[in-house]
Design a protein around this motif. Structure first.
Motif, PDB file in Angstrom:
ATOM      1  N   VAL A  45       0.868  -1.177   0.000  1.00 42.36           N
ATOM      2  CA  VAL A  45       0.000   0.000   0.000  1.00 42.36           C
ATOM      3  C   VAL A  45       0.904   1.226   0.000  1.00 42.36           C
ATOM      4  CG1 VAL A  45      -1.785   1.265   1.243  1.00 42.36           C
ATOM      5  CG2 VAL A  45      -1.722  -1.233   1.356  1.00 42.36           C
ATOM      6  N   ARG A  46       0.677   2.123  -0.968  1.00 44.49           N
ATOM      7  CA  ARG A  46       1.415   3.388  -1.038  1.00 44.49           C
ATOM      8  C   ARG A  46       0.423   4.519  -0.902  1.00 44.49           C
ATOM      9  NH1 ARG A  46       6.238   3.823  -5.125  1.00 44.49           N
ATOM     10  NH2 ARG A  46       7.206   1.818  -4.769  1.00 44.49           N
ATOM     11  N   PHE A  47       0.801   5.543  -0.172  1.00 40.62           N
ATOM     12  CA  PHE A  47      -0.053   6.717  -0.045  1.00 40.62           C
ATOM     13  C   PHE A  47       0.485   7.822  -0.938  1.00 40.62           C
ATOM     14  CE2 PHE A  47      -1.038   4.303   3.690  1.00 40.62           C
ATOM     15  CZ  PHE A  47      -2.405   4.463   3.786  1.00 40.62           C
ATOM     16  N   LEU A  48      -0.428   8.462  -1.704  1.00 40.10           N
ATOM     17  CA  LEU A  48      -0.063   9.509  -2.650  1.00 40.10           C
ATOM     18  C   LEU A  48      -0.902  10.750  -2.389  1.00 40.10           C
ATOM     19  CD1 LEU A  48      -0.359   6.571  -4.296  1.00 40.10           C
ATOM     20  CD2 LEU A  48       0.786   7.923  -5.999  1.00 40.10           C
ATOM     21  N   ASN A  49      -0.323  11.926  -2.688  1.00 36.16           N
ATOM     22  CA  ASN A  49      -1.115  13.141  -2.561  1.00 36.16           C
ATOM     23  C   ASN A  49      -1.952  13.330  -3.816  1.00 36.16           C
ATOM     24  OD1 ASN A  49       0.531  14.254  -4.533  1.00 36.16           O
ATOM     25  ND2 ASN A  49       1.633  15.591  -3.153  1.00 36.16           N
ATOM     26  N   GLY A  50      -2.731  14.407  -3.885  1.00 39.90           N
ATOM     27  CA  GLY A  50      -3.634  14.637  -5.003  1.00 39.90           C
ATOM     28  C   GLY A  50      -2.949  14.782  -6.349  1.00 39.90           C
ATOM     29  N   ASN A  51      -1.669  15.120  -6.349  1.00 35.81           N
ATOM     30  CA  ASN A  51      -0.917  15.266  -7.597  1.00 35.81           C
ATOM     31  C   ASN A  51      -0.255  13.969  -8.031  1.00 35.81           C
ATOM     32  OD1 ASN A  51      -1.514  18.016  -7.708  1.00 35.81           O
ATOM     33  ND2 ASN A  51       0.223  18.503  -6.384  1.00 35.81           N
ATOM     34  N   GLY A  52      -0.494  12.892  -7.304  1.00 34.02           N
ATOM     35  CA  GLY A  52       0.088  11.604  -7.652  1.00 34.02           C
ATOM     36  C   GLY A  52       1.508  11.415  -7.159  1.00 34.02           C
ATOM     37  N   ILE A  54       4.234  10.431  -4.448  1.00 35.77           N
ATOM     38  CA  ILE A  54       4.271   9.527  -3.298  1.00 35.77           C
ATOM     39  C   ILE A  54       4.686  10.321  -2.068  1.00 35.77           C
ATOM     40  CG2 ILE A  54       5.406   7.509  -2.295  1.00 35.77           C
ATOM     41  CD1 ILE A  54       5.706   6.457  -5.169  1.00 35.77           C
ATOM     42  N   ILE A  55       3.895  10.173  -1.026  1.00 39.25           N
ATOM     43  CA  ILE A  55       4.201  10.839   0.236  1.00 39.25           C
ATOM     44  C   ILE A  55       5.456  10.180   0.818  1.00 39.25           C
ATOM     45  CG2 ILE A  55       3.338  11.281   2.573  1.00 39.25           C
ATOM     46  CD1 ILE A  55       1.815  12.768   0.345  1.00 39.25           C
ATOM     47  N   PRO A  56       6.368  10.987   1.356  1.00 31.88           N
ATOM     48  CA  PRO A  56       7.582  10.387   1.918  1.00 31.88           C
ATOM     49  C   PRO A  56       7.290   9.626   3.207  1.00 31.88           C
ATOM     50  CG  PRO A  56       7.548  12.744   2.298  1.00 31.88           C
ATOM     51  CD  PRO A  56       6.366  12.427   1.443  1.00 31.88           C
ATOM     52  N   TYR A  57       6.666   8.480   3.048  1.00 28.76           N
ATOM     53  CA  TYR A  57       6.358   7.612   4.174  1.00 28.76           C
ATOM     54  C   TYR A  57       6.639   6.186   3.739  1.00 28.76           C
ATOM     55  CZ  TYR A  57       4.228   5.779   8.313  1.00 28.76           C
ATOM     56  OH  TYR A  57       4.059   5.138   9.498  1.00 28.76           O
ATOM     57  N   PRO A  58       7.117   5.350   4.625  1.00 30.76           N
ATOM     58  CA  PRO A  58       7.427   3.972   4.213  1.00 30.76           C
ATOM     59  C   PRO A  58       6.217   3.290   3.575  1.00 30.76           C
ATOM     60  CG  PRO A  58       8.182   4.382   6.441  1.00 30.76           C
ATOM     61  CD  PRO A  58       7.392   5.585   6.014  1.00 30.76           C
ATOM     62  N   ILE A  59       6.470   2.511   2.574  1.00 30.10           N
ATOM     63  CA  ILE A  59       5.438   1.732   1.913  1.00 30.10           C
ATOM     64  C   ILE A  59       5.037   0.597   2.848  1.00 30.10           C
ATOM     65  CG2 ILE A  59       4.952   0.237  -0.061  1.00 30.10           C
ATOM     66  CD1 ILE A  59       7.128   1.871  -1.564  1.00 30.10           C
ATOM     67  N   LEU A  60       3.735   0.398   3.015  1.00 29.88           N
ATOM     68  CA  LEU A  60       3.252  -0.705   3.842  1.00 29.88           C
ATOM     69  C   LEU A  60       3.261  -1.970   3.002  1.00 29.88           C
ATOM     70  CD1 LEU A  60       0.174   1.028   5.487  1.00 29.88           C
ATOM     71  CD2 LEU A  60       2.496   0.865   6.358  1.00 29.88           C
ATOM     72  N   GLN A  61       3.868  -3.014   3.514  1.00 25.05           N
ATOM     73  CA  GLN A  61       3.919  -4.273   2.782  1.00 25.05           C
ATOM     74  C   GLN A  61       3.369  -5.375   3.660  1.00 25.05           C
ATOM     75  OE1 GLN A  61       8.103  -4.335   1.665  1.00 25.05           O
ATOM     76  NE2 GLN A  61       7.517  -3.671  -0.365  1.00 25.05           N
ATOM     77  N   LYS A  62       2.530  -6.209   3.077  1.00 26.73           N
ATOM     78  CA  LYS A  62       1.964  -7.309   3.851  1.00 26.73           C
ATOM     79  C   LYS A  62       2.972  -8.432   3.940  1.00 26.73           C
ATOM     80  CE  LYS A  62      -0.373 -10.270   0.643  1.00 26.73           C
ATOM     81  NZ  LYS A  62      -1.599 -10.873   0.236  1.00 26.73           N
TER      82      LYS A  62
END
Length: 131
Positions: A45-52, A54-62
């Protein structure tokens, strides 16, 4: 006595995130924009802002950091959230161990589910963003 209708929602994608980690993500995301999205694949799961971007936050991986369920493949599914009421969303997650993001791959509405054990659940509904 009137019968109580049973409400049932059908969601194609379900993502569980530890509540404490979710609050940190929401605090960080709400600093950038009101509209953000979670890009979900079968492994992350990656979180992105409205402009697409990627927010500088670690990617969540299952399975280390989240649970990803449903009809998700290698192509990302976008779940769009409105953080206008970020404080209320964070407060609701305080009583939960995990929060669930529920959505459809066709870009329709998203629901956030905060489970409070025997007390029940609190759901936030994010309608499909207007074009």
């Amino acid at each position: 006595m009137l019968p109580v209708p049973h409400l049932q929602y059908q969601f194609q994608v379900r993502v569980a995130i530890p509540a404490e980690q979710f609050r940190v993500i929401i605090m960080k995301l709400s600093q950038f924009e009101v509209a953000v999205s979670a890009s979900v694949t079968d492994t992350q799961v990656r979180f992105l802002n409205g402009n697409g971007k990627i927010i500088p936050y670690p990617i969540l991986q299952k399975p280390e950091q989240c649970i990803i369920e449903g009809d998700v493949g290698a192509d990302p599914v976008s779940l769009v959230l409105n953080l206008r009421h970020a404080r209320a969303i964070m407060n609701a997650s305080v009583m939960s161990n995990m929060v669930w993001l529920l959505g459809q791959s066709n870009g329709s509405s998203v629901m956030l589910d905060c489970h409070f054990g025997k007390l029940g659940n609190l759901n936030y509904y994010f309608p499909k963003p207007e074009a």
